[in-house]
Write a protein that holds these residues in place. Structure first.
Motif, short mmCIF file in Angstrom:
data_model
loop_
_atom_site.label_atom_id
_atom_site.label_comp_id
_atom_site.label_asym_id
_atom_site.label_seq_id
_atom_site.Cartn_x
_atom_site.Cartn_y
_atom_site.Cartn_z
N ASP A 146 0.82 -1.21 0.00
CA ASP A 146 0.00 0.00 0.00
C ASP A 146 0.85 1.25 0.00
O ASP A 146 0.50 2.25 -0.61
CB ASP A 146 -0.93 0.02 1.22
N ASN A 147 1.99 1.22 0.69
CA ASN A 147 2.86 2.41 0.76
C ASN A 147 3.43 2.78 -0.59
O ASN A 147 3.63 3.94 -0.89
CB ASN A 147 4.01 2.18 1.75
N TYR B 297 2.29 13.04 -1.20
CA TYR B 297 1.70 13.97 -0.23
C TYR B 297 1.06 13.23 0.94
O TYR B 297 1.02 13.73 2.06
CB TYR B 297 0.69 14.91 -0.90
N VAL B 298 0.57 12.01 0.74
CA VAL B 298 -0.01 11.23 1.84
C VAL B 298 1.09 10.84 2.83
O VAL B 298 0.92 10.96 4.05
CB VAL B 298 -0.75 9.98 1.30
N SER B 299 2.22 10.42 2.33
CA SER B 299 3.36 10.08 3.21
C SER B 299 3.83 11.31 3.97
O SER B 299 4.12 11.24 5.17
CB SER B 299 4.51 9.50 2.40
N LEU C 219 2.05 13.94 4.77
CA LEU C 219 1.03 14.27 5.78
C LEU C 219 1.11 13.34 6.98
O LEU C 219 0.92 13.77 8.12
CB LEU C 219 -0.36 14.22 5.15
N GLU C 220 1.38 12.06 6.75
CA GLU C 220 1.52 11.12 7.87
C GLU C 220 2.71 11.50 8.75
O GLU C 220 2.63 11.48 9.98
CB GLU C 220 1.68 9.69 7.34
N TRP C 221 3.83 11.84 8.13
CA TRP C 221 5.00 12.28 8.89
C TRP C 221 4.70 13.57 9.64
O TRP C 221 5.06 13.72 10.81
CB TRP C 221 6.22 12.47 7.97
N LEU C 222 4.05 14.50 9.00
CA LEU C 222 3.70 15.77 9.64
C LEU C 222 2.78 15.54 10.83
O LEU C 222 2.95 16.15 11.89
CB LEU C 222 3.04 16.70 8.62
#
Length: 187
Positions: free
Chosen positions: A5-6, A12-14, A16-19
């Motif tokens: 899935d990654n 941008y999803v990755s 946002l997850e880190w943020l």
């Protein structure tokens, strides 16, 4: 070929997850250092030889009520933050032996070396106008504090500081952080 899935998620999803993780960590650290623990830098020489100007200690208000011998950080005394040692708590009688230069609590001499200071240096100076009359009984909800450097300390002996209301104790020192030679739990 990676079919996880990654690998299919847009960049941008990755990000946002880190943020989200960074913001959550920052919020947790902010809450801990606002309500549970604080790092305090010692200002001045009133706690020498145990704490020197620039030393850093971790304090917390969650370590229980301050008791005799604890190092505490106080607010609202002389309109500044002070670091001092609790030498008597509510109901105890504080006096000073004029000949020995020692603290007396409840009729018992408390030599300076009990708190890592020199013996024979704890006086209630008679040549100052702002010194309390002794003996004094510590009122309910208060503590009596002294600096470890008794010759150079604005502490409870002075009328301008007086007995410290427990509500003005920011917290107890629980861990020495700096200098590296002193890192470890507070004794």
């Amino acid at each position: 070929m990676d079919t996880s899935d990654n690998a299919r998620q847009p960049l941008y999803v990755s990000v946002l997850e880190w943020l989200e993780t960074i913001v959550a960590a920052f919020a947790i650290v902010t809450v801990v250092f606002t309500f549970a623990a604080r790092v305090i830098t010692v200002d001045g020489g009133s706690m020498e030889p145990n704490y020197y100007d620039g030393n850093r200690v971790l304090i917390t208000s969650l370590a229980g009520e301050a008791k005799q011998g604890d190092v505490v950080v106080i607010t609202h005394a002389l309109n500044e933050t002070l670091i001092k040692r609790v030498v008597a708590t509510e109901g105890q009688v504080v006096d000073f032996d004029k000949e020995l230069g020692e603290l007396i609590v409840d009729g018992t001499v408390v030599p300076g070396d009990v708190y890592g200071t020199e013996n024979g240096i704890t006086f209630a100076a008679e040549d100052r106008d702002d010194i309390m009359d002794f003996p004094q009984t510590v009122p309910e909800g208060h503590v009596f504090v002294l600096g470890d450097n008794r010759d150079n300390s604005s502490d409870s002996r002075l009328l301008s500081v007086g007995m410290i209301d427990r509500r003005n104790i920011m917290g107890r020192a629980v861990f020495n952080l700096y200098p590296p030679s002193k890192v470890g739990p507070v004794w």
